[in-house]
Design an enzyme around this catalytic site. Structure first.
Site, PDB file in Angstrom:
ATOM      1  N   GLN A 139       0.800  -1.219   0.000  1.00 49.86           N
ATOM      2  CA  GLN A 139       0.000   0.000   0.000  1.00 49.86           C
ATOM      3  C   GLN A 139       0.838   1.278   0.000  1.00 49.86           C
ATOM      4  O   GLN A 139       0.347   2.329  -0.409  1.00 49.86           O
ATOM      5  CB  GLN A 139      -0.947   0.009   1.203  1.00 49.86           C
ATOM      6  CG  GLN A 139      -2.043  -1.035   1.093  1.00 49.86           C
ATOM      7  CD  GLN A 139      -2.990  -0.998   2.271  1.00 49.86           C
ATOM      8  OE1 GLN A 139      -2.736  -1.628   3.297  1.00 49.86           O
ATOM      9  NE2 GLN A 139      -4.079  -0.271   2.143  1.00 49.86           N
ATOM     10  N   ARG A 179       3.777   0.091  13.078  1.00 49.55           N
ATOM     11  CA  ARG A 179       3.503  -1.220  12.505  1.00 49.55           C
ATOM     12  C   ARG A 179       3.592  -1.133  10.980  1.00 49.55           C
ATOM     13  O   ARG A 179       2.921  -0.317  10.358  1.00 49.55           O
ATOM     14  CB  ARG A 179       2.104  -1.698  12.908  1.00 49.55           C
ATOM     15  CG  ARG A 179       1.773  -3.056  12.320  1.00 49.55           C
ATOM     16  CD  ARG A 179       0.345  -3.500  12.589  1.00 49.55           C
ATOM     17  NE  ARG A 179       0.075  -4.675  11.781  1.00 49.55           N
ATOM     18  CZ  ARG A 179      -1.088  -4.968  11.222  1.00 49.55           C
ATOM     19  NH1 ARG A 179      -2.122  -4.164  11.388  1.00 49.55           N
ATOM     20  NH2 ARG A 179      -1.226  -6.055  10.487  1.00 49.55           N
ATOM     21  N   HIS A 218       1.172  -9.322   4.811  1.00 49.64           N
ATOM     22  CA  HIS A 218       0.015  -8.435   4.703  1.00 49.64           C
ATOM     23  C   HIS A 218      -0.479  -8.479   3.255  1.00 49.64           C
ATOM     24  O   HIS A 218      -0.489  -7.474   2.545  1.00 49.64           O
ATOM     25  CB  HIS A 218       0.380  -7.014   5.125  1.00 49.64           C
ATOM     26  CG  HIS A 218      -0.809  -6.171   5.496  1.00 49.64           C
ATOM     27  ND1 HIS A 218      -0.881  -5.438   6.663  1.00 49.64           N
ATOM     28  CD2 HIS A 218      -1.975  -5.942   4.851  1.00 49.64           C
ATOM     29  CE1 HIS A 218      -2.040  -4.797   6.719  1.00 49.64           C
ATOM     30  NE2 HIS A 218      -2.720  -5.081   5.615  1.00 49.64           N
ATOM     31  N   ASN A 250      -1.776 -10.896   8.584  1.00 49.56           N
ATOM     32  CA  ASN A 250      -2.782  -9.864   8.803  1.00 49.56           C
ATOM     33  C   ASN A 250      -4.117 -10.269   8.178  1.00 49.56           C
ATOM     34  O   ASN A 250      -4.191 -10.564   6.987  1.00 49.56           O
ATOM     35  CB  ASN A 250      -2.333  -8.543   8.167  1.00 49.56           C
ATOM     36  CG  ASN A 250      -3.376  -7.450   8.336  1.00 49.56           C
ATOM     37  OD1 ASN A 250      -3.496  -6.838   9.392  1.00 49.56           O
ATOM     38  ND2 ASN A 250      -4.164  -7.188   7.288  1.00 49.56           N
ATOM     39  N   GLU A 251      -5.157 -10.303   8.983  1.00 49.95           N
ATOM     40  CA  GLU A 251      -6.533 -10.529   8.538  1.00 49.95           C
ATOM     41  C   GLU A 251      -6.676 -11.728   7.592  1.00 49.95           C
ATOM     42  O   GLU A 251      -7.086 -11.585   6.433  1.00 49.95           O
ATOM     43  CB  GLU A 251      -7.088  -9.270   7.880  1.00 49.95           C
ATOM     44  CG  GLU A 251      -7.162  -8.082   8.822  1.00 49.95           C
ATOM     45  CD  GLU A 251      -7.867  -6.883   8.197  1.00 49.95           C
ATOM     46  OE1 GLU A 251      -8.259  -6.947   7.009  1.00 49.95           O
ATOM     47  OE2 GLU A 251      -8.032  -5.865   8.907  1.00 49.95           O
ATOM     48  N   ASN A 308      -7.999  -5.989  14.468  1.00 54.99           N
ATOM     49  CA  ASN A 308      -8.315  -4.899  13.551  1.00 54.99           C
ATOM     50  C   ASN A 308      -9.832  -4.694  13.576  1.00 54.99           C
ATOM     51  O   ASN A 308     -10.590  -5.621  13.278  1.00 54.99           O
ATOM     52  CB  ASN A 308      -7.875  -5.227  12.120  1.00 54.99           C
ATOM     53  CG  ASN A 308      -6.378  -5.271  11.955  1.00 54.99           C
ATOM     54  OD1 ASN A 308      -5.626  -4.983  12.881  1.00 54.99           O
ATOM     55  ND2 ASN A 308      -5.919  -5.625  10.771  1.00 54.99           N
ATOM     56  N   TYR A 348     -13.035  -1.724  12.713  1.00 56.85           N
ATOM     57  CA  TYR A 348     -13.410  -0.443  12.128  1.00 56.85           C
ATOM     58  C   TYR A 348     -14.868  -0.062  12.375  1.00 56.85           C
ATOM     59  O   TYR A 348     -15.181   1.104  12.584  1.00 56.85           O
ATOM     60  CB  TYR A 348     -13.165  -0.463  10.613  1.00 56.85           C
ATOM     61  CG  TYR A 348     -11.715  -0.477  10.230  1.00 56.85           C
ATOM     62  CD1 TYR A 348     -11.030   0.703   9.981  1.00 56.85           C
ATOM     63  CD2 TYR A 348     -11.008  -1.675  10.126  1.00 56.85           C
ATOM     64  CE1 TYR A 348      -9.685   0.707   9.632  1.00 56.85           C
ATOM     65  CE2 TYR A 348      -9.671  -1.684   9.775  1.00 56.85           C
ATOM     66  CZ  TYR A 348      -9.009  -0.494   9.536  1.00 56.85           C
ATOM     67  OH  TYR A 348      -7.678  -0.504   9.206  1.00 56.85           O
ATOM     68  N   GLU A 373      -5.256  -2.243  14.193  1.00 52.32           N
ATOM     69  CA  GLU A 373      -5.788  -1.301  13.207  1.00 52.32           C
ATOM     70  C   GLU A 373      -7.138  -0.782  13.686  1.00 52.32           C
ATOM     71  O   GLU A 373      -7.952  -1.539  14.217  1.00 52.32           O
ATOM     72  CB  GLU A 373      -5.998  -1.945  11.824  1.00 52.32           C
ATOM     73  CG  GLU A 373      -4.759  -2.205  11.021  1.00 52.32           C
ATOM     74  CD  GLU A 373      -5.077  -2.806   9.656  1.00 52.32           C
ATOM     75  OE1 GLU A 373      -6.169  -2.518   9.098  1.00 52.32           O
ATOM     76  OE2 GLU A 373      -4.240  -3.575   9.147  1.00 52.32           O
ATOM     77  N   TRP A 415      -4.963   3.263  11.862  1.00 48.07           N
ATOM     78  CA  TRP A 415      -4.817   3.100  10.417  1.00 48.07           C
ATOM     79  C   TRP A 415      -5.347   4.367   9.769  1.00 48.07           C
ATOM     80  O   TRP A 415      -6.505   4.681   9.922  1.00 48.07           O
ATOM     81  CB  TRP A 415      -5.588   1.871   9.924  1.00 48.07           C
ATOM     82  CG  TRP A 415      -5.332   1.640   8.469  1.00 48.07           C
ATOM     83  CD1 TRP A 415      -6.004   2.179   7.419  1.00 48.07           C
ATOM     84  CD2 TRP A 415      -4.285   0.826   7.915  1.00 48.07           C
ATOM     85  NE1 TRP A 415      -5.457   1.776   6.238  1.00 48.07           N
ATOM     86  CE2 TRP A 415      -4.398   0.945   6.514  1.00 48.07           C
ATOM     87  CE3 TRP A 415      -3.274   0.034   8.451  1.00 48.07           C
ATOM     88  CZ2 TRP A 415      -3.530   0.286   5.647  1.00 48.07           C
ATOM     89  CZ3 TRP A 415      -2.429  -0.622   7.589  1.00 48.07           C
ATOM     90  CH2 TRP A 415      -2.554  -0.494   6.202  1.00 48.07           C
ATOM     91  N   GLU A 437      -5.558   1.927  -1.428  1.00 47.90           N
ATOM     92  CA  GLU A 437      -6.541   1.242  -0.581  1.00 47.90           C
ATOM     93  C   GLU A 437      -7.147   0.035  -1.311  1.00 47.90           C
ATOM     94  O   GLU A 437      -8.341  -0.045  -1.594  1.00 47.90           O
ATOM     95  CB  GLU A 437      -7.626   2.233  -0.134  1.00 47.90           C
ATOM     96  CG  GLU A 437      -8.554   1.722   0.957  1.00 47.90           C
ATOM     97  CD  GLU A 437      -7.806   1.132   2.150  1.00 47.90           C
ATOM     98  OE1 GLU A 437      -8.211   0.039   2.604  1.00 47.90           O
ATOM     99  OE2 GLU A 437      -6.819   1.739   2.616  1.00 47.90           O
ATOM    100  N   TRP A 438      -6.268  -0.911  -1.661  1.00 47.89           N
ATOM    101  CA  TRP A 438      -6.663  -2.186  -2.260  1.00 47.89           C
ATOM    102  C   TRP A 438      -7.595  -1.992  -3.463  1.00 47.89           C
ATOM    103  O   TRP A 438      -7.286  -1.210  -4.351  1.00 47.89           O
ATOM    104  CB  TRP A 438      -7.243  -3.112  -1.197  1.00 47.89           C
ATOM    105  CG  TRP A 438      -6.314  -3.295  -0.021  1.00 47.89           C
ATOM    106  CD1 TRP A 438      -6.543  -2.915   1.275  1.00 47.89           C
ATOM    107  CD2 TRP A 438      -4.990  -3.853  -0.013  1.00 47.89           C
ATOM    108  NE1 TRP A 438      -5.450  -3.206   2.075  1.00 47.89           N
ATOM    109  CE2 TRP A 438      -4.489  -3.785   1.319  1.00 47.89           C
ATOM    110  CE3 TRP A 438      -4.173  -4.400  -1.001  1.00 47.89           C
ATOM    111  CZ2 TRP A 438      -3.227  -4.241   1.667  1.00 47.89           C
ATOM    112  CZ3 TRP A 438      -2.911  -4.868  -0.652  1.00 47.89           C
ATOM    113  CH2 TRP A 438      -2.450  -4.784   0.671  1.00 47.89           C
TER     114      TRP A 438
END
Length: 492
Positions: free
Chosen positions: A25, A82, A127, A171-172, A314, A316, A382, A433, A440-441
């Site tokens: 990213q 991180r 990640h 990650n995730e 993580n 949100y 995150e 984050w 952003e992906w």
């Protein structure tokens, strides 16, 4: 005092305050100095894969601007940072006997620069940017990847573990499984929601576990670090908290998303019973002889169980949850998910279509983790808020006041403080984050999570602090809130 009122108070004296990023990213330099392609290098160039048609070839160009990044972190008074390592930058052929020393040098400079400025590195091994050469051989869908991930982890421990004291393996994994190998909206773009997503969940859990066991047996005593996995989860609020069916649906949703990976690691080495039962039943209804959910051997369960030093979370946003009916079954996220999740129409939406401001959901989720997974040490790895940007000009609209993000940070951190002070949750750290706007992906540069605006039209990728960066510094300086904050106000 009502639950909705903000409180004053402070976190632990050794609380970790950080920001977070990921290699694909922010780094750019996609083919520089010996780096080989990752699945995201491949996927982002696929026509129609990214909303704005952009990619991460240059992004924030942190490969060349890492000193500027360190200065941003230092100015915010973060104690930790991180970031993730690019597997294909370090091992272009995924062979640890043929490393890319330019990649090693880059991360050495970043780690040493952070430490020289009093900032502790928190390093994520994976990640999402799997080397393409591994994907071409089967990647996470083949058991050979378990040993390759362990080999990669060993390489990283050997080269950076003398200075890195906090590791995250993966990650995730839920997002990798669901979006990378289920819906196919993320790299590598595999569309196999009925089997592929479950297949890779097994190899990622075993890859994580073997890396953790390796560190625990061969590196912990001499390097004195900690290592865990980071899992993502929304909070699921029953549509009617007094209705048992709604409560059951919410619990089922949490077991099949967060629990999909948390239950094996933190409970018994195996998938959650409710998830196993549901998929076995669905598989039988489809005429299959065995469940589409893979099984672990007893030995594999022993390897997976207990592979954690903390709970990386993580988080949100939140969702409302109710049972699936004949009328709503077409609206569920996945055919195996016997729960309908949706936002409350009264909630405020951020820049991402899926992100709503529901700060109290964080407190509830932290308590859920404490109550269901052995009251572990929790680090929020995150948490953040997005803004929407135009498709046609990725450098436009700095929005330096970012009042919504300021309200988000104050309100979510205050709920985290309540979980710590009022509920006894063992909360050890918080990483916002993100340090800066980035790729952003699948949304490209149309969504921004940055505490710092990045001008992607500027060849130097100028970074400019937003008010949220200044607000975050103020909270760090107070180690919490010396007075109850006005969480409805978006100013500093």
């Amino acid at each position: 005092m009502s639950d909705s009122e903000a409180i004053s108070g402070h976190f632990r004296v050794d609380f970790m305050w950080g920001t977070a990023t990921a290699s694909y990213q922010i780094e750019g330099a996609h083919d520089a100095d010996g780096k080989s392609p990752s699945v995201w290098d491949m996927f982002a160039h696929k026509e129609g894969a990214i909303v704005d048609g952009c990619n991460g070839d240059i992004s924030c160009d942190s490969y060349h601007n890492y000193k500027d990044d360190i200065e941003l972190i230092k100015q915010m008074k973060n104690t930790h940072y991180r970031f993730s390592l690019s597997w294909s930058r370090l091992l272009p052929t995924a062979d640890s006997s043929a490393p890319n020393m330019a990649g090693v040098a880059y991360y050495n400079k970043l780690i040493d620069g952070l430490l020289a400025n009093g900032i502790e590195p928190c390093v994520t091994l994976f990640h999402w940017d799997l080397p393409r050469c591994l994907h071409d051989k089967g990647g996470w869908q083949d058991d050979f990847i378990i040993e390759k991930f362990k080999e990669y982890a060993k390489f990283c421990f050997d080269h950076f573990g003398d200075r890195v004291k906090m590791w995250i393996t993966i990650n995730e994994p839920h997002v990798v499984a669901a979006f990378g190998y289920g819906s196919g909206i993320h790299a590598p773009g595999v569309q196999d929601p009925m089997s592929g997503c479950y297949q890779v969940s097994r190899t990622m859990l075993l890859g994580h576990a073997h890396a953790w066991r390796l560190y625990d047996s061969e590196y912990r005593a001499k390097q004195n670090g900690v290592i865990s996995i980071t899992l993502n989860s929304d909070w699921a609020e029953p549509a009617n908290p007094a209705n048992q069916e709604d409560k059951d649906a919410a619990d089922f949703y949490l077991q099949c998303t967060l629990g999909w990976f948390a239950h094996p690691v933190y409970v018994d080495g195996d998938y959650p019973p409710k998830m196993k039962e549901a998929i076995a039943r669905k598989s039988k209804e489809q005429g299959l002889e065995k469940s589409r959910l893979p099984t672990f051997t007893e030995e594999e369960k022993k390897i997976i169980k207990g592979t954690h030093d903390f709970f990386g979370l993580n988080h949100y946003t939140s969702r409302v949850c109710s049972p699936v009916t004949e009328e709503t079954k077409a609206m569920v996220l996945h055919p195996d998910l016997e729960a309908l999740v949706y936002p409350n129409e009264k909630w405020e939406r951020a820049g991402s279509v899926w992100l709503f401001l529901v700060p109290w959901g964080l407190r509830k989720l932290l308590n859920f983790i404490a109550n269901n997974y052995g009251n572990p040490k929790i680090i929020i790895t995150e948490n953040g808020c997005s803004t929407k940007h135009p498709h046609d000009n990725p450098g436009d609209v700095a929005n330096l006041k970012d009042e919504q993000r300021c309200r988000y940070i104050k309100s979510y951190l205050n709920e985290a403080l309540k979980a710590h002070l009022l509920d006894g949750v063992d909360l050890r750290g918080y990483f916002l984050w993100s340090l800066m706007d980035n790729f952003e992906w699948a949304e490209g540069y149309t969504e921004r999570f940055g505490l710092h605006h990045v001008d992607f039209n500027d060849p130097k990728r100028k970074r400019t602090p937003r008010n949220s960066a200044k607000l975050y510094t103020k909270i760090i300086e107070e180690n919490g809130f010396s007075a109850p904050p006005d969480v409805t106000d978006g100013t500093i």
